[in-house]
Write an enzyme that holds these catalytic residues in place. Structure first.
Site, PDB file in Angstrom:
ATOM      1  N   ASP A 128       0.848  -1.191   0.000  1.00 32.32           N
ATOM      2  CA  ASP A 128       0.000   0.000   0.000  1.00 32.32           C
ATOM      3  C   ASP A 128       0.883   1.240   0.000  1.00 32.32           C
ATOM      4  O   ASP A 128       2.061   1.188   0.357  1.00 32.32           O
ATOM      5  CB  ASP A 128      -0.897   0.013   1.249  1.00 32.32           C
ATOM      6  CG  ASP A 128      -1.800   1.238   1.293  1.00 32.32           C
ATOM      7  OD1 ASP A 128      -2.446   1.536   0.273  1.00 32.32           O
ATOM      8  OD2 ASP A 128      -1.846   1.923   2.335  1.00 32.32           O
ATOM      9  N   SER A 129       0.287   2.357  -0.356  1.00 35.86           N
ATOM     10  CA  SER A 129       1.015   3.637  -0.342  1.00 35.86           C
ATOM     11  C   SER A 129       1.379   4.066   1.079  1.00 35.86           C
ATOM     12  O   SER A 129       2.238   4.917   1.249  1.00 35.86           O
ATOM     13  CB  SER A 129       0.150   4.716  -0.981  1.00 35.86           C
ATOM     14  OG  SER A 129      -1.022   4.906  -0.219  1.00 35.86           O
ATOM     15  N   GLY A 156      -2.323   9.121  -4.576  1.00 40.23           N
ATOM     16  CA  GLY A 156      -3.489   9.634  -5.310  1.00 40.23           C
ATOM     17  C   GLY A 156      -3.200  10.715  -6.340  1.00 40.23           C
ATOM     18  O   GLY A 156      -3.667  10.637  -7.476  1.00 40.23           O
ATOM     19  N   CYS A 166      -4.248  -1.236  -2.242  1.00 36.12           N
ATOM     20  CA  CYS A 166      -4.292   0.206  -2.475  1.00 36.12           C
ATOM     21  C   CYS A 166      -5.039   0.400  -3.795  1.00 36.12           C
ATOM     22  O   CYS A 166      -4.683  -0.200  -4.811  1.00 36.12           O
ATOM     23  CB  CYS A 166      -2.867   0.726  -2.579  1.00 36.12           C
ATOM     24  SG  CYS A 166      -2.716   2.421  -3.172  1.00 36.12           S
ATOM     25  N   GLU A 197      -3.220   9.304   7.475  1.00 33.99           N
ATOM     26  CA  GLU A 197      -1.774   9.093   7.634  1.00 33.99           C
ATOM     27  C   GLU A 197      -1.202   9.914   8.788  1.00 33.99           C
ATOM     28  O   GLU A 197      -0.190   9.550   9.372  1.00 33.99           O
ATOM     29  CB  GLU A 197      -1.029   9.426   6.329  1.00 33.99           C
ATOM     30  CG  GLU A 197      -1.246   8.416   5.206  1.00 33.99           C
ATOM     31  CD  GLU A 197      -0.468   7.097   5.380  1.00 33.99           C
ATOM     32  OE1 GLU A 197       0.582   7.078   6.029  1.00 33.99           O
ATOM     33  OE2 GLU A 197      -0.947   6.070   4.863  1.00 33.99           O
ATOM     34  N   CYS A 217     -10.831   3.407  -1.317  1.00 31.86           N
ATOM     35  CA  CYS A 217      -9.458   3.689  -0.889  1.00 31.86           C
ATOM     36  C   CYS A 217      -9.312   2.963   0.436  1.00 31.86           C
ATOM     37  O   CYS A 217     -10.173   3.094   1.312  1.00 31.86           O
ATOM     38  CB  CYS A 217      -9.250   5.193  -0.710  1.00 31.86           C
ATOM     39  SG  CYS A 217      -7.656   5.599   0.062  1.00 31.86           S
ATOM     40  N   HIS A 264      -7.581   3.500   2.897  1.00 37.51           N
ATOM     41  CA  HIS A 264      -7.474   4.352   4.083  1.00 37.51           C
ATOM     42  C   HIS A 264      -8.853   4.675   4.682  1.00 37.51           C
ATOM     43  O   HIS A 264      -8.959   4.980   5.862  1.00 37.51           O
ATOM     44  CB  HIS A 264      -6.802   5.699   3.735  1.00 37.51           C
ATOM     45  CG  HIS A 264      -5.320   5.617   3.529  1.00 37.51           C
ATOM     46  ND1 HIS A 264      -4.757   5.081   2.388  1.00 37.51           N
ATOM     47  CD2 HIS A 264      -4.274   5.992   4.317  1.00 37.51           C
ATOM     48  CE1 HIS A 264      -3.434   5.160   2.481  1.00 37.51           C
ATOM     49  NE2 HIS A 264      -3.113   5.700   3.636  1.00 37.51           N
TER      50      HIS A 264
END
Lengths: 269, 269
Positions: free
Chosen positions: A10-11, A43, A73, A152, A184, A186
């Site tokens: 994942d990012s 993104g 992701c 984040e 997403c 997140h």
């Protein structure tokens, strides 16, 4: 082969929402996770760059001999899944198809919303996937570029998070959606706030949780599931390109685990 | 290849609960269905015989050039899936793994019940599958041999159905289950009655509906999903070894379709 780990990339920390589901639904599996926190968010980045970064994480985990790769992701899935799947010998799963499928299963009025990063929304892949299966569905997409930074920075329970989510999602309220894809990984950390803004009549689809069901399906289909009785060999390893302290903080809270091994790595030198 | 039909086989009309979900989740796919109504129920039959009958249905559909086979019957899955999957070049999916997987996803107290035919319960495959993934789960199984005849005789809404379901499920009420697998594709037709008897706190898992999600996953994984824009070639065909009239009656009511082509066939001559 069966005892090898499943790799997740994942990012940043978003893919941990997928890992949490994997630990619950597949408690017999070892998990190796790479979060490219130092270069997060993906993104707003050009597709070509996202593809390059995704390949770097993939190569890191291939060296660790994983049996399967989960691109946890949405932005990376949109940019790189097809390419990576074609080139690897192990099964590779992204998060967009599982989320699309689950939205078709859930909707009753055929009005499906998708929220995601700028990259995911621009790729239009949710709409394409949904329409390839069900041409009647009406799909509305909305980019929410402010959501990933909130998560984040570990601010996902804050008052500012509530304000930003409410403002961002306002345009969707008029569309009579009954299903909204959290496009997403997140976003499930913002789930209570998103549910509150959208109302109880809207079913939220956690693309990550749905992905785990598919991971399980594919593991079984290729006879790769770890079915050993002893669980002594199970090992979870986390790697981040950013701050191990910040990663540890979010991961231990989100996964509800005290002991987590987080190692700092460098990619793309 | 993508435009070929998906084949579904069952001992009778039970697999129609899977077909109903398939039509909803995969409206672009053609479906060929065989119900071996003349030899239903399979539940009390010896495993060897169930395997033979299942192969007969499979060969019938292979001659019709299907792209994938769904064994939409728990008893047949328990007896024949492994053998058939090993020998066919097309993907083959049974209903036991999807139901097992979904029960692990749904349970919160790790107490899972399974109801099925005598054959399915005797095979103990649900318990084995669940335990291969999650050793903590406590699984209670109960054979319900009277349920299939109720459904096949189109009595699934009757007062007698209510009485039989309540009496049969009584032993499960003391087990503090939060999840109950409908481990027979006939049982979703009795779902409202079963839910009423078990109470709202118990999540019912429709193994057939879960199977369709896996069918969709496997179709996509092997790039077999029909993604053509025009749907003019879509064709649903139903075949029964028993009374076409009785089959038509149940199928048209259950699938809510006026026009259904039901053809009588003979197997195992």
């Amino acid at each position: 082969m069966k005892k090898q780990a499943i790799g997740f990339i994942d990012s940043g920390v978003g893919g941990l929402t997928v890992v949490k589901e994997a630990m619950r639904q597949l408690p017999n599996e070892s998990i190796y996770y790479v979060g490219d926190t130092a270069r997060c968010p993906y993104g707003p980045r050009p597709e070509e760059q996202v593809r390059k970064f995704t390949w770097e994480m993939t190569h890191f985990l291939l060296d660790k001999d994983i049996k399967m790769l989960v691109i946890a992701c949405n932005t990376a899935t949109a940019a790189a899944l097809e390419d990576i799947k074609k080139k690897l010998a192990i099964p590779v799963i992204g998060v967009i198809l599982p989320g699309s499928r689950a939205s078709i299963k859930a909707t009753k009025n055929n009005r499906i919303g998708v929220i995601g990063t700028a990259g995911t929304v621009k790729s239009d892949q949710y709409k394409k996937m949904i329409h390839s299966k069900d041409t009647k569905a009406i799909v509305t997409s909305l980019a929410c570029p402010k959501f990933v930074p909130i998560v984040e920075s570990n601010e996902y329970n804050s008052a500012i998070a509530k304000k930003i989510v409410a403002e961002t999602l306002r345009p969707l309220k008029k569309d009579n959606l009954d299903t909204l894809i959290l496009g997403c990984t997140h976003y499930p950390l913002l789930r209570p706030i998103i549910q509150n803004v959208m109302g109880d009549s809207v079913t939220l689809i956690d693309s990550g949780a749905e992905t785990v069901s598919e991971v399980s399906t594919i593991l079984d289909y290729f006879d790769l599931a770890d079915d050993s009785k002893s669980r002594t060999h199970i090992e979870h390893n986390f790697y981040t390109t950013g701050s191990t302290q910040m990663f540890h903080e979010i991961a231990s809270e989100w996964l509800d685990m005290e002991k987590i091994t987080v190692e700092h790595i460098t990619l793309g030198r």
